[in-house]
Design a protein around this motif. Structure first.
Motif, PDB file in Angstrom:
ATOM      1  N   GLY A  72      69.266  64.654 -42.899  1.00 46.30           N
ATOM      2  CA  GLY A  72      69.655  63.317 -42.473  1.00 46.30           C
ATOM      3  C   GLY A  72      69.805  63.218 -40.973  1.00 46.30           C
ATOM      4  N   THR A  73      70.360  64.280 -40.352  1.00 45.55           N
ATOM      5  CA  THR A  73      70.499  64.291 -38.898  1.00 45.55           C
ATOM      6  C   THR A  73      69.144  64.234 -38.219  1.00 45.55           C
ATOM      7  OG1 THR A  73      72.546  65.595 -39.079  1.00 45.55           O
ATOM      8  CG2 THR A  73      71.444  65.559 -36.938  1.00 45.55           C
ATOM      9  N   SER A 116      71.938  59.982 -52.664  1.00 46.78           N
ATOM     10  CA  SER A 116      70.640  59.879 -51.983  1.00 46.78           C
ATOM     11  C   SER A 116      70.830  59.010 -50.743  1.00 46.78           C
ATOM     12  CB  SER A 116      69.568  59.280 -52.901  1.00 46.78           C
ATOM     13  OG  SER A 116      70.002  58.055 -53.452  1.00 46.78           O
ATOM     14  N   PHE A 117      69.906  59.127 -49.824  1.00 46.49           N
ATOM     15  CA  PHE A 117      69.984  58.335 -48.603  1.00 46.49           C
ATOM     16  C   PHE A 117      69.725  56.863 -48.915  1.00 46.49           C
ATOM     17  CE2 PHE A 117      68.606  62.515 -46.815  1.00 46.49           C
ATOM     18  CZ  PHE A 117      69.720  62.752 -46.017  1.00 46.49           C
ATOM     19  N   ALA A 118      70.529  55.984 -48.332  1.00 41.53           N
ATOM     20  CA  ALA A 118      70.355  54.551 -48.570  1.00 41.53           C
ATOM     21  C   ALA A 118      68.995  54.075 -48.079  1.00 41.53           C
ATOM     22  CB  ALA A 118      71.479  53.773 -47.879  1.00 41.53           C
ATOM     23  N   PHE A 119      68.488  54.691 -47.017  1.00 43.15           N
ATOM     24  CA  PHE A 119      67.208  54.258 -46.448  1.00 43.15           C
ATOM     25  C   PHE A 119      66.011  54.882 -47.164  1.00 43.15           C
ATOM     26  CE2 PHE A 119      68.652  57.958 -44.009  1.00 43.15           C
ATOM     27  CZ  PHE A 119      67.565  58.801 -44.142  1.00 43.15           C
ATOM     28  N   GLU A 120      66.260  55.821 -48.085  1.00 39.65           N
ATOM     29  CA  GLU A 120      65.158  56.506 -48.757  1.00 39.65           C
ATOM     30  C   GLU A 120      65.453  56.644 -50.257  1.00 39.65           C
ATOM     31  OE1 GLU A 120      61.422  57.964 -49.021  1.00 39.65           O
ATOM     32  OE2 GLU A 120      62.338  57.142 -47.218  1.00 39.65           O
ATOM     33  N   PRO A 121      65.474  55.516 -50.980  1.00 40.73           N
ATOM     34  CA  PRO A 121      65.691  55.610 -52.426  1.00 40.73           C
ATOM     35  C   PRO A 121      64.561  56.400 -53.072  1.00 40.73           C
ATOM     36  CG  PRO A 121      64.963  53.410 -51.818  1.00 40.73           C
ATOM     37  CD  PRO A 121      65.241  54.128 -50.531  1.00 40.73           C
ATOM     38  N   TYR A 122      64.915  57.113 -54.120  1.00 42.51           N
ATOM     39  CA  TYR A 122      63.964  58.016 -54.776  1.00 42.51           C
ATOM     40  C   TYR A 122      63.759  57.540 -56.214  1.00 42.51           C
ATOM     41  CZ  TYR A 122      61.874  62.625 -55.826  1.00 42.51           C
ATOM     42  OH  TYR A 122      61.029  63.665 -56.154  1.00 42.51           O
TER      43      TYR A 122
END
Length: 557
Positions: A72-73, A116-122
């Motif tokens: 994420g970083t 999961s990342f909000a900007f990268e739904p899987y």
């Protein structure tokens, strides 16, 4: 004008980028090679390489750890226009805990919609609580989608980090002797990295396989054998139901029982997954709902325990009801599996079949303490010897006692571990530490809010990127949190900590990794993720002191 209103994120303005230094191999060292063969040694011990300018470190940002916090970083840096960064990890691949942990039954214990990342739904999750292999696949997906492989070095174990007060950079050493320099360092090493092995007499004498859940060996055969599991935490909740049907006998050695809740794990139909892929907003909507439920249940019940104690009691009632339904008609077993501490003192878990496993004729719950390990089994305090063929250690990880995970020396050469041990774990806004410029922790003292792990990563990165962006805007090479502002933040945290369940007397003696030897609970930030996010977006950037190497001025405007 407050600096909080002057900068919202990194900008190339006013920043002199470091010169390119080539691309390092993107793999762990091959057999016979050391890290010194694959990492440049620009800054040997004893001083700076004369050929390396003071303002041109090897990398502007070094990210330590390639789990989801490090991934994420890297993505956030890339999106913000910070391109001179490197991600390193001691393991041979990305994924952090989801790469290292492979025991039977391993799965996430929060829904995939929140994990999961909000900007990268899987859209490819097979279940609401997917197995570990799918989390590893998601890590690979994120790395490949955002093209991070070229900026990733695996098999690179950090052994020490030292702040250079003159050059305003970090000198980071690796196993094998190599050293890298970086202007800024983000420690994204997570919590679950160093397995905890119990200090049991005779453990090294056991003749059968001894395997820790965090270092599972798939070659260990458990079917038809007498298996002992030491530990009843989150790993055991997932592992025991998998071992129980196949083992000839399974003895589970419990020191402290765990609160368990029914796990609403359902398969996600293919048609639903196709909808998620075609319309990501549908999955994001579900994520917002699951995030809200997680936040409300944890924050209100545990962070604001003294105002809403009935919520904790209600949660305990739900868990007890679940236990009685799983273990019908055996009051003694129910009694031994029921925690005697408040819900929240230790990490609770979601389980499918954990408690029911103890009703099987081949499974025994052992509550007598283990006194020694023999060549052929385990002896408990009541003198009983439990004959075993395989011994499994589900004893968790070193968490607070592994912070930081390597010697870290800041201003004046002070060791960060010594600082935290002698003056209590403390941070500014859960990420920075006074006396350690240009260094931030994604997962440090008072960082995790107890909700979604990814929500924590998001707010921490908001904080970090604002500071790096302001340093670039001012042309600064040092960003150091001001001690008075740091101490004010810590005092505010301690005041709020008094409302949490973690300071309830029942938490004492639970061996919870939430708590430390000072009686504090630095593993959890006493705030909601929403509150922490708002603070990350609005804290005054003048809480940091910005300076340039070689400039005598106290602050740069």
């Amino acid at each position: 004008m407050s600096a909080a209103r002057r900068s919202a994120g990194p900008s190339a303005a006013g920043h002199r980028a470091a010169p390119a230094r080539g691309v390092l191999p993107n793999h762990a060292p091959e057999s016979g090679a050391s890290e010194s063969d694959v990492l440049p040694n620009h800054a040997p011990e004893g001083g700076q390489d004369p050929a390396t300018p003071a303002l041109a470190p090897d990398h502007e940002v070094l990210v330590i750890g390639a789990g989801f916090a490090g991934i994420g970083t890297a993505i956030a840096l890339q999106k913000a226009g910070v391109t001179d960064f490197l991600v390193v990890d001691e393991q041979d691949d990305v994924g952090g805990s989801w790469h290292a942990n492979r025991y039977p039954g391993i799965a996430v214990d929060i829904t995939s919609f929140s994990y999961s990342f909000a900007f990268e739904p899987y859209p490819h999750w097979s279940r609401a609580f997917p197995p570990g292999a799918e989390l590893k696949a998601y890590a690979d997906h994120c790395v490949d989608t955002y093209g991070l492989r070229a900026r990733l070095r695996t098999g690179a174990r950090v052994t020490r980090a030292d702040w250079d007060e003159t050059a305003h950079l970090w000198r980071v050493r690796f196993a094998g002797g190599a050293t890298l320099t970086a202007r800024f360092v983000v420690c994204a090493t997570g919590w679950l990295t160093k397995p905890k092995t119990p200090d049991l007499p005779g453990l090294d004498r056991f003749r059968g396989p001894v395997v820790h859940t965090a270092r599972w060996d798939p070659r260990v055969e458990t079917a038809g054998r007498r298996v002992g599991v030491i530990g009843t935490g989150a790993s055991a909740v997932q592992l025991v139901p998998r071992l129980a049907p196949e083992a000839a006998r399974l003895d589970v050695f419990q020191r402290t029982p765990i609160w368990v809740f029914p796990k609403p794990d359902v398969p996600i139909p293919r048609v639903v997954r196709r909808v998620f892929a075609a319309a990501p907003w549908t999955q994001r909507s579900i994520s917002r709902a699951t995030d809200a439920v997680t936040e409300l249940s944890f924050v209100l019940a545990m962070i604001h325990y003294r105002r809403f104690p009935f919520l904790v009691r209600a949660g305990e009632a739900v868990s007890r009801l679940y236990l009685r339904r799983q273990v019908r008609g055996d009051r003694d077993l129910v009694r031994r599996l029921t925690p005697r501490y408040r819900l929240g003192c230790k990490r609770p878990s979601f389980g499918s079949g954990y408690w029911r496993a103890f009703t099987r004729p081949n499974v025994e719950l052992v509550t007598e303490s283990v006194t020694e390990v023999t060549e052929s089994g385990v002896r408990t305090a009541d003198g009983v010897h439990h004959d075993l063929d395989v011994l499994v250690l589900a004893t968790g990880f070193h968490v607070l006692d592994n912070l930081p995970p390597f010697p870290t020396h800041g201003t004046g050469g002070r060791d960060l571990r010594e600082f935290w041990r002698t003056e209590r774990f403390q941070t500014y806004e859960g990420t920075a530490v006074k006396g350690y410029p240009n260094l931030w922790f994604i997962v440090g003292p008072y960082s995790f809010t107890g909700g979604s792990w990814f929500g924590m990563i998001d707010y921490q990165l908001t904080h970090i990127l604002r500071v790096i962006g302001e340093a670039r805007r001012r042309g600064a090479t040092e960003a150091a949190v001001r001690p008075a502002r740091h101490d004010r933040s810590f005092r505010r945290t301690l005041r709020r900590q008094g409302d949490t369940v973690f300071l309830d007397p029942s938490c004492r003696g639970t061996n919870s990794y939430y708590l430390d030897e000072h009686g504090d609970a630095p593993a959890v930030r006493p705030a909601s993720t929403r509150t922490a996010g708002r603070r990350a977006r609005t804290f005054d950037l003048d809480d940091y002191r910005f300076r340039r190497a070689g400039d005598d001025r106290a602050d740069l405007l």
